[in-house]
Write an enzyme that holds these catalytic residues in place. Structure first.
Site, mmCIF file in Angstrom:
data_model
loop_
_atom_site.group_PDB
_atom_site.id
_atom_site.type_symbol
_atom_site.label_atom_id
_atom_site.label_comp_id
_atom_site.label_asym_id
_atom_site.label_seq_id
_atom_site.Cartn_x
_atom_site.Cartn_y
_atom_site.Cartn_z
ATOM 1 N N ARG A 180 7.830 29.614 25.646
ATOM 2 C CA ARG A 180 7.429 28.286 26.117
ATOM 3 C C ARG A 180 8.400 27.799 27.190
ATOM 4 O O ARG A 180 7.999 27.148 28.164
ATOM 5 C CB ARG A 180 7.362 27.317 24.943
ATOM 6 C CG ARG A 180 6.797 25.952 25.312
ATOM 7 C CD ARG A 180 6.490 25.111 24.089
ATOM 8 N NE ARG A 180 7.694 24.767 23.352
ATOM 9 C CZ ARG A 180 7.701 24.156 22.155
ATOM 10 N NH1 ARG A 180 6.554 23.836 21.572
ATOM 11 N NH2 ARG A 180 8.829 23.868 21.542
ATOM 12 N N GLU A 233 -1.067 12.720 21.760
ATOM 13 C CA GLU A 233 0.011 12.985 20.791
ATOM 14 C C GLU A 233 0.960 11.802 20.770
ATOM 15 O O GLU A 233 0.685 10.777 21.388
ATOM 16 C CB GLU A 233 0.723 14.292 21.135
ATOM 17 C CG GLU A 233 1.333 14.340 22.524
ATOM 18 C CD GLU A 233 2.184 15.597 22.741
ATOM 19 O OE1 GLU A 233 2.937 15.996 21.842
ATOM 20 O OE2 GLU A 233 2.091 16.176 23.831
ATOM 21 N N LYS A 293 7.692 21.336 28.350
ATOM 22 C CA LYS A 293 8.720 20.665 27.547
ATOM 23 C C LYS A 293 9.865 20.287 28.479
ATOM 24 O O LYS A 293 10.825 21.022 28.658
ATOM 25 C CB LYS A 293 9.192 21.559 26.400
ATOM 26 C CG LYS A 293 9.749 20.725 25.245
ATOM 27 C CD LYS A 293 9.915 21.551 23.984
ATOM 28 C CE LYS A 293 10.529 20.740 22.878
ATOM 29 N NZ LYS A 293 9.588 19.804 22.231
HETATM 30 C C1 LIG Z 1 8.629 19.700 21.236
HETATM 31 C C2 LIG Z 1 7.422 18.826 21.234
HETATM 32 C C3 LIG Z 1 6.467 18.855 20.205
HETATM 33 C C4 LIG Z 1 6.628 19.688 18.965
HETATM 34 O O1 LIG Z 1 6.686 21.061 19.220
HETATM 35 P P1 LIG Z 1 7.323 22.066 18.158
HETATM 36 O O2 LIG Z 1 7.331 23.354 18.880
HETATM 37 O O3 LIG Z 1 6.420 22.095 16.992
HETATM 38 O O4 LIG Z 1 8.668 21.537 17.808
HETATM 39 C C5 LIG Z 1 5.350 18.048 20.348
HETATM 40 N N1 LIG Z 1 5.183 17.231 21.405
HETATM 41 C C6 LIG Z 1 6.087 17.156 22.393
HETATM 42 C C7 LIG Z 1 5.853 16.231 23.527
HETATM 43 C C8 LIG Z 1 7.236 17.962 22.350
HETATM 44 O O5 LIG Z 1 8.130 17.875 23.351
#
Ligand SMILES: *Cc1c(COP(=O)(O)O)cnc(C)c1O
Length: 341
Positions: free
Chosen positions: A82, A220, A184
């Site tokens: 990722r 989200e 991310k």
């Molecule tokens: C990191 C993150 C998540 C959760 O991802 P995981 O890989 O399950 O920790 C969800 N939403 C956002 C915006 C994130 O940055």
């Protein structure tokens, strides 16, 4: 190795400076060898790309002690992959997957005394990140980057029991269609801070973001993905190109399908249909899955009846199965657990 004498159950989610962190630098078109250092401070030029135009990406994952005393990480290859796609999205040089995994092993071994004991609920949180370290004044990708990985112990998420979260639908958007929501990157968090702080000031746990174009679909929160359960125990996952693909959510989908024999559907989910669902959960590394009891949309309350007193039955099963795999009590799918020491 003697474990640090911390009150593991009560350390909370805050930064503790540990012994060693990993640093690698990208210069003249390549990554250097990288090394562990005791220096927790980053010194960069005042005009560094990260400071001016926010060229930064990060990851978050956890390392635990399992029931047989091993120290393991959960699917770190997925974090490495990722991070490579986040790098490509912000015109940064990808940090190779095998080097990411090697850095993880080095950081964990050098800070083994900070790995919380089995059963404490605490974990060692790993924060890999990368930023533009050389100067840029005209807007363009920087020429030099730094990759770092540090770790800090964090306490149990559900300390004092599971409490269903109360969310609000705010008036701000997190990510544009065709924007950076799926990467991310710290910049997405900058976008969410005002909405999140406003939600907290109004007494809510989190802000629920909707799609920015039409404000009809659920996306989200600032840092976790949604999972819904229908009255017939079918799992529904909101689908949108601007949602960050959570590794926890992806793992829960696989657990639901292959281990719990539940039907899972990924599709756009409208705000107006939320009242049809029996359970709602937020998925992410921090909590694995936390139950949402209520969403408040400008005074209108949407209640998830099965989550009234904590986790509903399906969310509870998902949580127990995935955490069982992480702790070593249940066999995980091939490749999910990386044994570090
Ligand atoms: C990191 C993150 C998540 C959760 O991802 P995981 O890989 O399950 O920790 C969800 N939403 C956002 C915006 C994130 O940055």
């Amino acid at each position: 190795m003697k474990r640090k004498d911390l009150d593991w159950e009560n350390i909370g989610f805050s930064y503790h400076k540990t012994e060693k962190r990993y640093v690698a630098n990208y210069r003249e078109g390549k990554w250097d060898e990288g090394l562990l250092t005791e220096d927790a401070n980053v010194v960069i030029n005042e005009c560094a790309g990260i400071l001016q135009y926010c060229q930064e990406i990060f990851e978050g994952l956890k390392v635990y002690t399992t029931c047989d005393g091993s120290i393991v990480a959960f699917r770190p290859d997925q974090n490495a992959k990722r991070m490579i796609s986040s790098a490509q999205g912000l015109e940064m040089p990808p940090f190779p997957e095998e080097r990411f995994l090697d850095a993880l092993d080095q950081v964990v071994r050098a800070n083994a005394a900070w790995v919380p004991p089995y059963g404490s609920g605490a974990t060692l949180y790993i924060r890999p990140y990368m930023f533009a370290s050389s100067s840029v004044i005209g807007v363009k990708p920087a020429e030099e980057y730094q990759f770092r990985m540090f770790c800090t112990p964090v306490g149990p998420y559900f300390k004092g029991g599971v409490r269903p979260l109360v969310l609000c639908v705010g008036d701000y958007d997190r990510a544009a269609p065709h924007g950076t929501g799926h990467l991310k990157a710290g910049l997405n968090y900058a976008m969410s801070i005002h909405a999140g702080a406003q939600a907290h000031r109004n007494g809510y746990d989190e802000n629920m973001f909707l799609d920015a174009a039409t404000r009809t679909y659920v996306e989200e929160t600032g840092g976790a993905n949604f999972l819904f359960v229908t009255k017939d125990q079918e799992i529904v996952i909101p689908k949108s190109a601007s949602i960050l693909p959570s590794i926890t959510r992806q793992s829960l989908i696989q657990v639901a399908r292959d281990y719990l024999d539940l039907k899972v559907t990924e599709r756009p989910v409208t705000l107006s249909e939320l009242s049809d669902f029996a359970e709602c959960g937020l998925c992410g590394t921090a909590a694995v899955i936390s139950p949402v009891g209520k969403v408040v949309d400008h005074g209108k309350e949407i209640i998830f009846s099965e989550n009234k007193n904590g986790m509903g039955p399906v969310i509870q099963k998902l949580y127990d199965t995935l955490t069982g795999m992480q702790q070593g009590n249940l066999k995980a799918p091939e490749g999910w657990i990386r044994h570090i020491m």
